[in-house]
Design a protein around this motif. Structure first.
Motif, PDB file in Angstrom:
ATOM      1  N   ARG A 111      31.426  44.067  37.656  1.00 22.86           N
ATOM      2  CA  ARG A 111      30.909  44.457  38.970  1.00 22.86           C
ATOM      3  C   ARG A 111      31.802  45.476  39.658  1.00 22.86           C
ATOM      4  O   ARG A 111      31.311  46.420  40.303  1.00 22.86           O
ATOM      5  CB  ARG A 111      30.779  43.214  39.851  1.00 22.86           C
ATOM      6  N   ASP A 112      33.130  45.324  39.542  1.00 26.44           N
ATOM      7  CA  ASP A 112      34.053  46.055  40.412  1.00 26.44           C
ATOM      8  C   ASP A 112      34.806  47.183  39.731  1.00 26.44           C
ATOM      9  O   ASP A 112      35.584  47.889  40.388  1.00 26.44           O
ATOM     10  CB  ASP A 112      35.075  45.076  41.003  1.00 26.44           C
ATOM     11  N   ARG A 113      34.611  47.414  38.442  1.00 25.83           N
ATOM     12  CA  ARG A 113      35.492  48.350  37.739  1.00 25.83           C
ATOM     13  C   ARG A 113      35.246  49.815  38.069  1.00 25.83           C
ATOM     14  O   ARG A 113      36.051  50.669  37.692  1.00 25.83           O
ATOM     15  CB  ARG A 113      35.381  48.120  36.228  1.00 25.83           C
ATOM     16  N   ASN A 114      34.160  50.140  38.764  1.00 21.18           N
ATOM     17  CA  ASN A 114      33.937  51.534  39.150  1.00 21.18           C
ATOM     18  C   ASN A 114      34.508  51.869  40.533  1.00 21.18           C
ATOM     19  O   ASN A 114      34.406  53.012  40.972  1.00 21.18           O
ATOM     20  CB  ASN A 114      32.440  51.858  39.134  1.00 21.18           C
ATOM     21  N   HIS A 115      35.083  50.895  41.207  1.00 22.45           N
ATOM     22  CA  HIS A 115      35.632  51.149  42.537  1.00 22.45           C
ATOM     23  C   HIS A 115      37.008  51.806  42.420  1.00 22.45           C
ATOM     24  O   HIS A 115      37.942  51.196  41.869  1.00 22.45           O
ATOM     25  CB  HIS A 115      35.764  49.843  43.318  1.00 22.45           C
ATOM     26  N   PRO A 116      37.178  53.006  42.956  1.00 26.65           N
ATOM     27  CA  PRO A 116      38.500  53.631  42.875  1.00 26.65           C
ATOM     28  C   PRO A 116      39.559  52.883  43.676  1.00 26.65           C
ATOM     29  O   PRO A 116      40.753  53.011  43.400  1.00 26.65           O
ATOM     30  CB  PRO A 116      38.258  55.034  43.451  1.00 26.65           C
ATOM     31  N   SER A 117      39.126  52.103  44.648  1.00 28.51           N
ATOM     32  CA  SER A 117      40.096  51.351  45.451  1.00 28.51           C
ATOM     33  C   SER A 117      40.787  50.262  44.647  1.00 28.51           C
ATOM     34  O   SER A 117      41.921  49.867  44.975  1.00 28.51           O
ATOM     35  CB  SER A 117      39.395  50.730  46.664  1.00 28.51           C
ATOM     36  N   VAL A 118      40.146  49.756  43.602  1.00 26.76           N
ATOM     37  CA  VAL A 118      40.721  48.658  42.814  1.00 26.76           C
ATOM     38  C   VAL A 118      41.795  49.222  41.896  1.00 26.76           C
ATOM     39  O   VAL A 118      41.522  50.072  41.046  1.00 26.76           O
ATOM     40  CB  VAL A 118      39.633  47.932  42.008  1.00 26.76           C
ATOM     41  N   ILE A 119      43.026  48.736  42.065  1.00 21.00           N
ATOM     42  CA  ILE A 119      44.151  49.255  41.282  1.00 21.00           C
ATOM     43  C   ILE A 119      44.715  48.223  40.315  1.00 21.00           C
ATOM     44  O   ILE A 119      45.491  48.580  39.421  1.00 21.00           O
ATOM     45  CB  ILE A 119      45.272  49.761  42.205  1.00 21.00           C
ATOM     46  N   LEU A 120      44.356  46.949  40.485  1.00 19.97           N
ATOM     47  CA  LEU A 120      44.965  45.899  39.682  1.00 19.97           C
ATOM     48  C   LEU A 120      44.039  44.685  39.684  1.00 19.97           C
ATOM     49  O   LEU A 120      43.465  44.349  40.717  1.00 19.97           O
ATOM     50  CB  LEU A 120      46.324  45.524  40.287  1.00 19.97           C
ATOM     51  N   TRP A 121      43.908  44.058  38.513  1.00 14.59           N
ATOM     52  CA  TRP A 121      43.166  42.802  38.409  1.00 14.59           C
ATOM     53  C   TRP A 121      44.174  41.655  38.441  1.00 14.59           C
ATOM     54  O   TRP A 121      45.104  41.629  37.641  1.00 14.59           O
ATOM     55  CB  TRP A 121      42.372  42.726  37.111  1.00 14.59           C
ATOM     56  N   SER A 122      43.973  40.715  39.319  1.00 15.36           N
ATOM     57  CA  SER A 122      44.800  39.509  39.342  1.00 15.36           C
ATOM     58  C   SER A 122      44.003  38.379  38.707  1.00 15.36           C
ATOM     59  O   SER A 122      42.920  38.042  39.183  1.00 15.36           O
ATOM     60  CB  SER A 122      45.186  39.132  40.770  1.00 15.36           C
ATOM     61  N   VAL A 123      44.543  37.791  37.652  1.00 12.69           N
ATOM     62  CA  VAL A 123      43.804  36.761  36.919  1.00 12.69           C
ATOM     63  C   VAL A 123      44.265  35.358  37.268  1.00 12.69           C
ATOM     64  O   VAL A 123      43.756  34.375  36.712  1.00 12.69           O
ATOM     65  CB  VAL A 123      43.896  36.993  35.390  1.00 12.69           C
ATOM     66  N   GLY A 124      45.225  35.225  38.191  1.00  8.58           N
ATOM     67  CA  GLY A 124      45.659  33.886  38.568  1.00  8.58           C
ATOM     68  C   GLY A 124      46.641  33.920  39.713  1.00  8.58           C
ATOM     69  O   GLY A 124      47.297  34.939  39.973  1.00  8.58           O
ATOM     70  N   ASN A 125      46.743  32.795  40.405  1.00 11.53           N
ATOM     71  CA  ASN A 125      47.653  32.681  41.538  1.00 11.53           C
ATOM     72  C   ASN A 125      48.266  31.278  41.572  1.00 11.53           C
ATOM     73  O   ASN A 125      47.535  30.281  41.643  1.00 11.53           O
ATOM     74  CB  ASN A 125      46.908  32.922  42.856  1.00 11.53           C
ATOM     75  N   GLU A 126      49.584  31.227  41.494  1.00 12.33           N
ATOM     76  CA  GLU A 126      50.321  29.971  41.662  1.00 12.33           C
ATOM     77  C   GLU A 126      49.665  28.811  40.907  1.00 12.33           C
ATOM     78  O   GLU A 126      49.371  27.760  41.481  1.00 12.33           O
ATOM     79  CB  GLU A 126      50.464  29.633  43.153  1.00 12.33           C
ATOM     80  N   GLU A 127      49.457  29.020  39.629  1.00 13.87           N
ATOM     81  CA  GLU A 127      48.887  27.951  38.798  1.00 13.87           C
ATOM     82  C   GLU A 127      50.022  27.019  38.395  1.00 13.87           C
ATOM     83  O   GLU A 127      50.634  27.149  37.336  1.00 13.87           O
ATOM     84  CB  GLU A 127      48.185  28.554  37.575  1.00 13.87           C
ATOM     85  N   TRP A 128      50.292  26.038  39.252  1.00 13.17           N
ATOM     86  CA  TRP A 128      51.484  25.202  39.112  1.00 13.17           C
ATOM     87  C   TRP A 128      51.488  24.393  37.822  1.00 13.17           C
ATOM     88  O   TRP A 128      52.549  24.100  37.275  1.00 13.17           O
ATOM     89  CB  TRP A 128      51.612  24.286  40.328  1.00 13.17           C
ATOM     90  N   ALA A 129      50.320  24.015  37.330  1.00 11.27           N
ATOM     91  CA  ALA A 129      50.279  23.258  36.079  1.00 11.27           C
ATOM     92  C   ALA A 129      50.590  24.133  34.866  1.00 11.27           C
ATOM     93  O   ALA A 129      50.802  23.615  33.768  1.00 11.27           O
ATOM     94  CB  ALA A 129      48.904  22.609  35.901  1.00 11.27           C
ATOM     95  N   LEU A 130      50.624  25.448  35.061  1.00 10.47           N
ATOM     96  CA  LEU A 130      50.830  26.381  33.953  1.00 10.47           C
ATOM     97  C   LEU A 130      52.114  27.195  34.076  1.00 10.47           C
ATOM     98  O   LEU A 130      52.613  27.702  33.074  1.00 10.47           O
ATOM     99  CB  LEU A 130      49.657  27.371  33.874  1.00 10.47           C
ATOM    100  N   GLU A 131      52.638  27.327  35.281  1.00  9.67           N
ATOM    101  CA  GLU A 131      53.696  28.317  35.521  1.00  9.67           C
ATOM    102  C   GLU A 131      54.914  28.124  34.629  1.00  9.67           C
ATOM    103  O   GLU A 131      55.549  29.100  34.242  1.00  9.67           O
ATOM    104  CB  GLU A 131      54.109  28.293  36.995  1.00  9.67           C
ATOM    105  N   GLY A 132      55.274  26.895  34.324  1.00  5.79           N
ATOM    106  CA  GLY A 132      56.481  26.662  33.543  1.00  5.79           C
ATOM    107  C   GLY A 132      56.234  26.324  32.099  1.00  5.79           C
ATOM    108  O   GLY A 132      57.145  25.864  31.415  1.00  5.79           O
ATOM    109  N   LYS A 133      55.010  26.542  31.606  1.00  5.25           N
ATOM    110  CA  LYS A 133      54.660  26.056  30.272  1.00  5.25           C
ATOM    111  C   LYS A 133      54.209  27.196  29.360  1.00  5.25           C
ATOM    112  O   LYS A 133      53.663  28.198  29.825  1.00  5.25           O
ATOM    113  CB  LYS A 133      53.550  25.013  30.378  1.00  5.25           C
ATOM    114  N   PRO A 134      54.391  27.017  28.058  1.00 11.05           N
ATOM    115  CA  PRO A 134      53.877  28.024  27.110  1.00 11.05           C
ATOM    116  C   PRO A 134      52.381  28.255  27.258  1.00 11.05           C
ATOM    117  O   PRO A 134      51.903  29.363  27.005  1.00 11.05           O
ATOM    118  CB  PRO A 134      54.231  27.415  25.742  1.00 11.05           C
TER     119      PRO A 134
END
Length: 959
Positions: A421-444
């Motif tokens: 949906r959003d990949r043609n917007h010139p304003s979009v500079i970065l895709w963020s795929v996650g935020n503070e996933e505490w169950a994952l942050e310290g694990k392989p």
């Protein structure tokens, strides 16, 4: 906006001229926001949910949608609403509500408020037969289910992802079609206010069988040697059974509609019920690059032709620019290093909740830009498409964030929809795929999932990088991140991470979390108010705004900083619970009034000379006591004067502030900023008098008469000298006349429980216990004095031998047909509070019918298009009867029941709680009203009246 409107009219006129008389446009995209019917259902009681789920086979066989999902369901008495619509913002605050969601009366403790039903009818002309027709929802919160003409189409659990249903096969061409949506907001996705309902736009899209599918183009740009190579990846969907050959044309148009580049590819083919992909290349000589200061947009017009006839036209807006995240130099736009001066933002706004009109998206971005923001992180979910459209037009960089990490089919589907949906917007500079996933942050597993999601994104968009925002670093998701986002510098050793991972770019994805109340300079915790001086919000976990920005400035490799947050938002009421109802992290309050920390940022994020003093200078009772006075400025020196007497001239440290301790005395403080000895800016705070007048000021004087345009109106009171009274708390009542409506009010007070959006509330009592009795005699219906009719209508009639109309009888047991019958139901006495009223809605079952309530004949009037009777509380009993006396229909009782849509057509009682008046108290001198055009031209007037003060009016030209 006016020039864009004229260009749109010109394009439509040209299209109409090119098409033969009576011909269809190749593609139609019709907004369906207007005129829906809405009612609250129930989260777990099917009978209070209009009987949904009680019909046999309702989910076992196609077309058996029941309750409101049944095509013939009678939604008489339901509210008319326009989309976007957030019903949660209309609910009261309640101590039992979740403080993370703003303490609104919604969720598991409020099943009667947590489900909403939407119904809409549309006409589909017979000429549409053979086209592909789809419903497209930009977003509904949450767990939405859609039916068309009683047919179940599917559900979307996410409250943020757009979704689509092809409804071609279910439509009545040349007839009326019913769309039904059930939305269940019982469960929360986030830990912040998320609203409830169809809070984004809905569209009806019509195409030929051969067409560009939704989000079917991807425009990639490469700039070199003063030229831009435009590579277009195109998908073409063929929904016909047989293969199709076609020609593709791409044109790049400038904003004035001139063709700048063109390419044509003939002889392409797509198999039956298949998708074909193609790639074409165009060259733009001397492209005008999209940038923060010049957000220039181009239009790619894609045309599909079969046998010389245009079958589809698809437009894609795009910009030409280059972006890079460099591990040593930070963020680079068009070859130039730029520090990201960003804010994180949730999507709600005072008064309207999450149902923001498109114009409010623009207004909010402009408010952020006013103090130097150049980047926006969509925390923590996909944004509404109109936000990105506004960012493209206004020049705002965007980190576009996915909702949750994972690789399950549901999560991957949501991620893919976001990117497509959003990949043609010139304003979009970065895709963020996650935020503070505490169950994952310290694990392989965190490392693995981050890399897997990066690969998914790269497959769909190889032109941008991905990011994960982490609250800890050095392992887990931070190692898998393509660009690491540090959430709060105090929680990381960013320099050690950079040394250990020198090839990984970085940004401060969250910083600050400062806790300040706009206009408050002494803590008042009983009122959940915290002073507005910049400081660490959570010592040991986050930094002050000033400390955070200085650290980012000191590190060339750090791409920038995203402050938590730009706007205050409902919910997440740190450090308070109830009675707080909103956060206090923002650089502005929930209405967008700038806090003092925003002026600190403006000093160092904007080039214009400025100086700002805090606090205000109204401190009765504190005479002689020292006041902490601070000054923000981008001058190199500032002098502070009290009543004309200099209190000293100080040099301004870079990225910092100045401070004086000043004994309070009523009067005047003035700050004068200098640069290289030259006066560049000044400002004054002065002790004011008492409120004397109400003042209204709007961001515009003119609105389009389209039913969508808005004006944001500030409300203040001023003293006799015209000065804004900074501590005023006057209550103000609002009214409109002419082609205007009020859609929301707010004041930014994190402890205010005043209504954001007063709305009429309806509760429905279904009629039940239906029975029928056959009547003999041709005059039975016209002679209610006849003994059989009188006894049948008596409130306490014995119904033991009456027929249950829902009971199926074999042909040999069908009763003898009589000329007339009585259809009788019952309802319990409505419990009416002061101001509430009860209305009986009935239906016109047969010509010549009579309606009786408790044996008394009534003559229904027409209320909102349906026959209805206002019920007199004095005439109601604990158990009440409603009876129709009517000619027996040709198909008898069985046919009458089959047409009743689960008896919903036979009647219901609506209990109405009137909407409260539009009213808001000023908070520290400010309130906000948002008005919208109704769709008619004329002059609209907003009136504001405060007790003891003359009313103020504001006129807007609606055309």
């Amino acid at each position: 906006m006016w020039h864009s409107f004229k260009r749109a009219l010109l394009a439509l006129s040209l299209l109409a001229w090119l098409l033969p008389a009576g011909a269809q446009a190749p593609r139609e995209r019709i907004n369906l926001d207007r005129d829906w019917r809405f009612a609250h259902g129930h989260a777990h009681d099917a009978r209070q949910d209009f009987g949904h789920g009680l019909r046999a086979f309702f989910f076992a066989k196609a077309g058996y949608g029941d309750g409101p999902a049944a095509p013939g369901f009678k939604d008489a008495g339901w509210r008319r609403v326009d989309l976007p619509h957030d019903w949660a913002v209309e609910l009261p605050f309640d101590a039992r509500g979740d403080t993370n969601h703003g303490s609104k009366a919604i969720g598991r403790a409020f099943p009667e408020n947590s489900v909403g039903w939407y119904r809409k009818t549309i006409e589909i002309p017979a000429s549409d037969r053979g086209r592909r027709i789809a419903l497209e929802f930009d977003g509904a919160y949450r767990d939405s289910v859609v039916w068309v003409n009683g047919h179940y189409l599917g559900r979307e659990p996410s409250g943020y992802s757009g979704f689509r249903h092809d409804i071609t096969d279910y439509l009545d061409y040349g007839g009326t079609n019913t769309i039904v949506v059930r939305v269940d907001a019982t469960m929360e996705e986030g830990w912040f206010y998320e609203g409830a309902g169809i809070y984004r736009h809905v569209w009806l899209t019509k195409t030929a069988p051969l067409h560009v599918p939704q989000w079917g183009t991807f425009v990639k740009t490469t700039v070199a040697g003063g030229r831009a190579a435009i590579e277009v990846d195109l998908s073409v969907r063929n929904d016909a059974r047989q293969a199709a050959r076609f020609t593709v044309e791409h044109r790049i148009l400038d904003p004035d509609g001139r063709t700048l580049a063109h390419t044509r590819a003939a002889g392409l083919a797509a198999g039956g019920a298949a998708t074909a992909d193609s790639r074409q290349r165009l060259i733009l000589a001397k492209p005008r690059l999209w940038s923060l200061d010049d957000p220039h947009l181009y239009l790619l017009r894609t045309t599909l032709s079969q046998n010389g006839r245009v079958v589809d036209t698809y437009d894609t807006r795009f910009g030409v620019r280059t972006v890079a995240f460099d591990p040593d130099r930070g963020f680079i736009l068009n070859g130039k290093r730029i520090k990201l001066q960003g804010t994180n933002n949730h999507q709600d706004h005072a008064g309207v909740g999450v149902a923001l009109p498109d114009g409010l998206q623009d207004w909010r971005l402009k408010q952020l830009k006013s103090f130097g923001v150049n980047a926006y992180r969509t925390a923590h979910h996909p944004p509404t498409p109109e936000l990105l459209d506004a960012a493209d037009r206004l020049g705002m960089l965007v980190i576009d964030e996915h909702r949750m990490m994972g690789t399950s089919p549901e999560i991957v589907s949501q991620l893919e929809r976001l990117v497509r949906r959003d990949r043609n917007h010139p304003s979009v500079i970065l895709w963020s795929v996650g935020n503070e996933e505490w169950a994952l942050e310290g694990k392989p597993l965190g490392t693995h999932l981050a890399r897997e999601m990066h690969a998914i994104v790269k497959r769909l968009d190889p032109t941008r990088r991905t990011s994960v925002a982490t609250s800890s670093s050095g392992r887990g998701t931070s190692l898998g991140a393509d660009v690491i986002g540090f959430n709060y510098g105090a929680q990381h050793d960013v320099d050690a991470f950079h040394r250990a991972h020198p090839d990984k770019p970085a940004t401060m994805s969250e910083e600050g979390s400062t806790l300040t109340t706009r206009g408050i300079y002494l803590d008042d915790r009983a009122r959940v108010h915290l002073n507005a001086y910049d400081r660490q919000g959570r010592p040991g976990n986050s930094l002050s705004i000033e400390e955070g920005w200085r650290r980012v400035q000191e590190r060339d490799w750090m791409s920038g900083m995203f402050i938590w947050t730009g706007f205050d938002y409902r919910g997440e009421t740190t450090p308070f619970g109830w009675p707080a109802i909103s956060s206090q992290f923002g650089m502005t309050d929930t209405t967008g009034v700038l806090k003092d920390t925003a002026y600190y940022l403006k000093a160092w994020w904007r080039p214009e000379p400025m100086v700002h003093i805090l606090p205000h200078w109204n401190w009765p009772g504190r005479e002689g006591q020292p006041v902490d006075v601070r000054v923000y400025s981008n001058g190199d020196e500032v002098e502070l004067l009290q009543d004309g007497r200099s209190l000293g001239r100080q040099p301004m440290p870079r990225d910092s502030h100045l401070r004086w301790s000043v004994p309070y005395a009523p009067g005047r403080l003035e700050a004068v900023a200098y640069r290289r000895g030259v006066r560049i800016a000044d400002t004054v705070v002065a002790t004011t008098g008492t409120p004397a007048t109400v003042h209204l000021s709007a961001d515009t004087e003119r609105l389009a008469a389209d039913g969508r345009a808005i004006a944001v109106v500030w409300v203040n009171v001023r003293d006799r000298e015209g000065r804004l009274v900074p501590a005023a708390s006057n209550r103000v009542d609002f009214a409109v006349s002419g082609p205007l409506r009020i859609i929301g009010v707010g004041n930014g007070d994190p402890g205010s429980h005043e209504a954001d959006r007063p709305a009429e509330r309806h509760a429905f009592i279904p009629l039940s216990g239906w029975r029928t009795l056959a009547l003999d005699g041709a005059d039975a219906a016209s002679a209610p004095a006849a003994p059989d009719v009188v006894s049948a209508l008596a409130p306490d009639a014995d119904l033991a031998r009456w027929r249950d109309p829902a009971q199926w009888l074999p042909p040999e047991r069908q009763p003898a047909r009589t000329p007339y019958l009585v259809l009788r139901g019952q309802f319990d006495r409505p419990r009416l509070a002061a101001g509430q009223r009860a209305m009986l809605f009935v239906d016109q079952l047969e010509p010549g019918q009579q309606v009786h309530v408790n044996g008394v004949p009534v003559k229904p009037g027409i209320v909102d298009g349906s026959p209805a009777v206002l019920l007199d509380p004095a005439l109601l009993r604990d158990r009440n009867s409603v009876a129709y006396v009517l000619p027996t229909p040709p198909d008898g009782v069985a046919g009458m029941f089959d047409r009743s849509a689960g008896t919903s057509r036979w009647g219901s009682v609506r209990v109405t709680t009137p909407a409260a008046p539009w009213r808001r108290s000023l908070f520290n001198g400010w309130a906000q009203v948002i008005v919208q055009s109704t769709g008619e031209p004329g002059t609209g007037t907003l009136t504001a009246a405060a007790p003891g003060l003359p009313p103020a009016t504001l006129q807007l030209d609606v055309r």
